[in-house]
Each structure stands twice: as C-alpha cells, then as structure tokens.
Design a protein around this motif. Structure first.
Motif, PDB file in Angstrom:
ATOM      1  N   LYS A   6       4.623   7.186   3.614  1.00  0.00           N
ATOM      2  CA  LYS A   6       3.929   5.960   3.998  1.00  0.00           C
ATOM      3  C   LYS A   6       4.939   4.829   4.226  1.00  0.00           C
ATOM      4  CE  LYS A   6       0.295   2.790   2.571  1.00  0.00           C
ATOM      5  NZ  LYS A   6      -0.661   2.412   1.559  1.00  0.00           N
ATOM      6  N   ASP A   7       5.942   4.731   3.345  1.00  0.00           N
ATOM      7  CA  ASP A   7       7.003   3.736   3.514  1.00  0.00           C
ATOM      8  C   ASP A   7       7.770   3.969   4.810  1.00  0.00           C
ATOM      9  OD1 ASP A   7       6.370   2.591   1.043  1.00  0.00           O
ATOM     10  OD2 ASP A   7       7.947   3.698  -0.025  1.00  0.00           O
ATOM     11  N   LEU A  10       5.646   2.995   7.858  1.00  0.00           N
ATOM     12  CA  LEU A  10       5.607   1.546   8.027  1.00  0.00           C
ATOM     13  C   LEU A  10       6.932   1.037   8.589  1.00  0.00           C
ATOM     14  CD1 LEU A  10       4.188  -1.196   7.714  1.00  0.00           C
ATOM     15  CD2 LEU A  10       5.023  -1.229   5.337  1.00  0.00           C
ATOM     16  N   TRP A 168       8.010  -8.236   6.005  1.00  0.00           N
ATOM     17  CA  TRP A 168       6.603  -7.915   5.767  1.00  0.00           C
ATOM     18  C   TRP A 168       5.916  -7.713   7.102  1.00  0.00           C
ATOM     19  CZ3 TRP A 168       9.506 -11.517   3.394  1.00  0.00           C
ATOM     20  CH2 TRP A 168       9.663 -11.391   2.005  1.00  0.00           C
ATOM     21  N   ASP A 171      -0.938  -6.562   9.609  1.00  0.00           N
ATOM     22  CA  ASP A 171      -1.730  -5.734  10.527  1.00  0.00           C
ATOM     23  C   ASP A 171      -3.180  -5.838  10.087  1.00  0.00           C
ATOM     24  OD1 ASP A 171      -3.010  -3.823  12.055  1.00  0.00           O
ATOM     25  OD2 ASP A 171      -1.550  -2.237  11.660  1.00  0.00           O
ATOM     26  N   ARG A 174      -5.506  -2.964   9.436  1.00  0.00           N
ATOM     27  CA  ARG A 174      -5.410  -2.274   8.147  1.00  0.00           C
ATOM     28  C   ARG A 174      -5.995  -3.101   7.012  1.00  0.00           C
ATOM     29  NH1 ARG A 174      -1.637   2.016   7.580  1.00  0.00           N
ATOM     30  NH2 ARG A 174      -1.162   1.258   5.512  1.00  0.00           N
ATOM     31  N   SER A 175      -5.719  -4.422   7.049  1.00  0.00           N
ATOM     32  CA  SER A 175      -6.227  -5.281   5.978  1.00  0.00           C
ATOM     33  C   SER A 175      -6.075  -6.743   6.382  1.00  0.00           C
ATOM     34  CB  SER A 175      -5.449  -5.038   4.682  1.00  0.00           C
ATOM     35  OG  SER A 175      -5.840  -5.979   3.704  1.00  0.00           O
ATOM     36  N   ARG A 178      -3.942  -8.903   3.105  1.00  0.00           N
ATOM     37  CA  ARG A 178      -2.575  -8.804   2.591  1.00  0.00           C
ATOM     38  C   ARG A 178      -1.602  -8.405   3.695  1.00  0.00           C
ATOM     39  NH1 ARG A 178      -1.278  -3.346   1.940  1.00  0.00           N
ATOM     40  NH2 ARG A 178      -3.095  -2.011   1.970  1.00  0.00           N
ATOM     41  N   ARG A 179      -0.348  -8.601   3.377  1.00  0.00           N
ATOM     42  CA  ARG A 179       0.733  -8.119   4.231  1.00  0.00           C
ATOM     43  C   ARG A 179       1.440  -7.004   3.484  1.00  0.00           C
ATOM     44  NH1 ARG A 179       5.195 -12.963   3.611  1.00  0.00           N
ATOM     45  NH2 ARG A 179       5.388 -12.763   1.361  1.00  0.00           N
ATOM     46  N   GLU A 180       2.080  -6.121   4.219  1.00  0.00           N
ATOM     47  CA  GLU A 180       2.755  -4.989   3.592  1.00  0.00           C
ATOM     48  C   GLU A 180       4.260  -5.230   3.593  1.00  0.00           C
ATOM     49  OE1 GLU A 180       0.904  -0.912   4.422  1.00  0.00           O
ATOM     50  OE2 GLU A 180       0.477  -2.061   6.241  1.00  0.00           O
ATOM     51  N   VAL A 182       8.002  -4.138   3.708  1.00  0.00           N
ATOM     52  CA  VAL A 182       8.738  -3.029   4.332  1.00  0.00           C
ATOM     53  C   VAL A 182       9.958  -2.742   3.483  1.00  0.00           C
ATOM     54  CG1 VAL A 182       9.914  -2.253   6.419  1.00  0.00           C
ATOM     55  CG2 VAL A 182       7.946  -3.779   6.605  1.00  0.00           C
TER      56      VAL A 182
END
Length: 184
Positions: A6-7, A10, A168, A171, A174-175, A178-180, A182
């Motif tokens: 998953k990491d 992304l 970060w 998207d 996806r949500s 929040r931000r994801e 990286v």
C-alpha cells in the motif's frame, strides 16, 4: 519499518502525479511574512527543481534567509467540477530549498528540467554558459527538437532545488477527511 505494498502503491501514484503536472505553488516566509508563488517545476523522485531570479523574486530572497518551504501541486478545476468534491487531488509538501551553485548540482537540474521541457534548451544555455559540459549537453538536446524557439535572457535566473522532508497526498476519492503521508 518495512514498506508494504500500500505504501509503495501510494508512492508510485504520487511520483506519477509529480511527472504529470507542471506548476507548483511555492510558499516561503521571511520576518513572519508569508509569500506564495507559482513556478514551473521538474522532478527527480520527490526532489523538485525550478528556475527563478534571485535578485527580484521574493521567494528567492526568502529562501536565502529561511530555506524552509511548503509546496502545493494540484489541479485547476473548472467551476462546475468543484461541485463534486471527490475530484479534488493534490500534493502537499514541506522541505528545504536552496539555490544551486555547483556545476554538479546544476548539471543534475538541467538534465531533469530539459528532460521535461526540452524546448527550453536554448534558453538554459544562456544561464549555464560558465559550464561548457552542460552547454554541450543542451546543444545535443536542442538538435533533437523539430524547431528551436528563440529566447533572450531578460534576467539572471538560477536553478533552485526543493528536497522534501514530508509529502502528503490528498485524494478525495479515497477520503475527504484526511491526507495520506507518503513514505519515501
């Protein structure tokens, strides 16, 4: 800590996003005053390169005093698309910026920048003339173009580099909440 798939997915998505876009908003600060400027960029991995004039650009003056910067790279959505908040995507980044001064650093930046924007090869020759090896590379790039646009240097631009300390990805598909982060 090992990176999972998953990491890695992304990371690949964000690197592709960087390649597919051309402008970034660069935020700087000096004496507790914020400044934001839009500049064209080219990237190698997560490292960003841009051109600017250190004598007149406020963001260059700020970087000389405070190298901490923030960057945003995103879409310019047509007004009707904003109604669909799920389409919003973008990169948020914090990092350290500097003007490049060594031939090795400038050669790296020229290679990355001319790789993304080969049509600026003749312009870049004007600003890297003290480095014959880099000029020779740019002459080879320019020969491969179907036409060579004519440029004149109206200012003394320099290459700058932003090395991220945090990245970060936003998207909203996806949500929205929040931000994801990286991992790089």
């Amino acid at each position: 800590m090992a990176k999972n798939s998953k990491d890695e997915e992304l990371k690949a998505k964000v690197l592709d996003y960087l390649k597919q876009h051309n402008t970034m908003t660069l935020a700087t600060a000096h004496d507790n005053k914020p400044w934001a400027a839009s500049v064209f960029y080219a990237s190698k991995g997560f490292t960003l390169y841009f051109l600017s004039d250190p004598a007149i650009a406020q963001h260059c003056k700020d970087i000389a005093q405070n190298p901490h910067v923030s960057v945003a790279i995103d879409e310019d959505y047509p007004l009707k698309a904003v109604d669909d908040w799920r389409k919003v995507k973008g990169i948020q980044m914090e990092g350290m910026a500097k003007m490049l001064t060594s031939e090795e650093e400038i050669a790296e930046a020229v290679g990355v920048y001319a790789g993304k924007y080969p049509f600026v090869a003749s312009y870049l020759k004007l600003i890297v003339s003290p480095f014959p090896r880099i000029v020779a590379f740019l002459e080879r790039v320019a020969k491969g173009l179907p036409f060579a646009p004519s440029f004149t240097a109206v200012s003394v631009v320099r290459f700058y580099q932003v090395v991220p300390t945090g990245v970060w990805f936003v998207d909203n598909e996806r949500s929205f909440e929040r931000r994801e982060a990286v991992k790089f």
